[in-house]
Scaffold this motif. Structure first.
Motif, mmCIF file in Angstrom:
data_model
loop_
_atom_site.group_PDB
_atom_site.id
_atom_site.type_symbol
_atom_site.label_atom_id
_atom_site.label_comp_id
_atom_site.label_asym_id
_atom_site.label_seq_id
_atom_site.Cartn_x
_atom_site.Cartn_y
_atom_site.Cartn_z
ATOM 1 N N SER A 1 2.792 2.035 -3.968
ATOM 2 C CA SER A 1 1.211 2.429 -4.366
ATOM 3 C C SER A 1 1.108 3.686 -3.640
ATOM 4 O O SER A 1 0.676 4.427 -5.208
ATOM 5 C CB SER A 1 -0.042 1.588 -4.308
ATOM 6 N N LYS B 1 -10.452 -2.350 2.362
ATOM 7 C CA LYS B 1 -11.012 -3.089 2.460
ATOM 8 C C LYS B 1 -11.569 -3.902 3.440
ATOM 9 O O LYS B 1 -10.585 -3.923 4.564
ATOM 10 C CB LYS B 1 -10.938 -4.296 1.032
ATOM 11 N N TYR C 1 -8.077 0.676 -2.429
ATOM 12 C CA TYR C 1 -9.288 -0.618 -2.668
ATOM 13 C C TYR C 1 -8.469 -1.151 -0.720
ATOM 14 O O TYR C 1 -9.096 -1.593 0.176
ATOM 15 C CB TYR C 1 -8.742 -1.788 -2.956
ATOM 16 N N GLN C 2 -7.202 -1.415 -1.003
ATOM 17 C CA GLN C 2 -6.554 -1.585 0.443
ATOM 18 C C GLN C 2 -7.121 -1.094 1.531
ATOM 19 O O GLN C 2 -6.613 -2.255 2.312
ATOM 20 C CB GLN C 2 -4.690 -1.897 0.131
ATOM 21 N N GLN D 1 0.789 -0.826 -0.436
ATOM 22 C CA GLN D 1 0.361 0.577 -0.533
ATOM 23 C C GLN D 1 0.950 1.367 -0.069
ATOM 24 O O GLN D 1 0.892 2.062 -1.088
ATOM 25 C CB GLN D 1 -1.334 0.173 0.953
ATOM 26 N N TYR E 1 -6.337 1.284 -6.432
ATOM 27 C CA TYR E 1 -5.478 0.024 -5.876
ATOM 28 C C TYR E 1 -5.740 0.799 -3.983
ATOM 29 O O TYR E 1 -5.605 -0.650 -2.874
ATOM 30 C CB TYR E 1 -4.417 -0.615 -6.449
#
Length: 200
Positions: free
Chosen positions: A7, A67, A63-64, A4, A60
């Motif tokens: 990213s 979630k 999302y991480q 993460q 992404y």
């Protein structure tokens, strides 16, 4: 969490890279080193890919972050996360990325004022208007850079650059400056100057 963090960092870097060709001319003006302007113009064709990659990487990361995390059965102590692993930091990076991705659309606002004061009476017979072919401009930031460089000369009445038309139209007092000086001013921005034609 390492994925993460990677990213988030990658998203910010690609966002800056996607607008580097437009950021550099502005930085060049403020730094007084106009030759830097077209250094990153080769990035322009890659811009759509860099924008897509930035959106993908930051998507992404979000999302991480969002979630659901499976709950532990044990009453273990929850490890405190650093600020760089929070939603707040990801939000700041996302906002920064959006500013960088949209930079070409508002870059012209950041350029110094191009307005000139009318000085005395100008003899109409000395007024000339010339269109220069200018290659290498990729956005409004490049236009502003060319306009700023030409406006530094004495006798410039009006200058309008267009990256879409790959040209710069200059109205000037030929008693104060000439074609060669204007061409040199454009070349000082590191863009390529082609043919010039006098507009009647």
């Amino acid at each position: 969490m390492n994925v993460q963090k990677s990213s988030i960092g990658l998203g910010a870097i690609t966002a800056v890279a996607s607008s580097l060709c437009c950021i550099t001319p502005l930085l060049a003006i403020f730094a007084g080193t106009s030759g830097l302007a077209s250094t990153f113009s080769w990035i322009e064709p890659l811009r759509p890919w860099l924008i897509g990659f930035t959106v993908l990487v930051l998507g992404y990361a979000w999302y991480q972050m969002l979630k659901p995390v499976p709950k532990d059965d044990c009453d273990c102590e929850v490890q405190k996360v650093s600020f760089f692993q929070t939603k707040s930091f990801l939000g700041i990076v996302t906002a920064f990325a959006l500013l960088m991705l949209t930079f070409p659309s508002y870059a012209h606002i950041l350029y110094p004022s191009q307005e000139k004061e009318a000085v005395g009476i100008i003899d109409g017979s000395n007024i000339s208007e010339v269109e220069f072919e200018v290659n290498g401009m990729t956005c409004a930031g490049c236009e502003g850079h060319v306009e700023h460089a030409v406006n530094e000369l004495e006798g410039i009445i009006e200058v309008k650059a267009s990256f879409k038309d790959a040209n710069a139209t200059v109205k000037f007092n030929s008693a104060q400056t000439n074609l060669a000086e204007i061409e040199e001013a454009i070349k000082s921005t590191d863009y390529k100057v082609g043919e010039s034609k006098i507009i009647e």
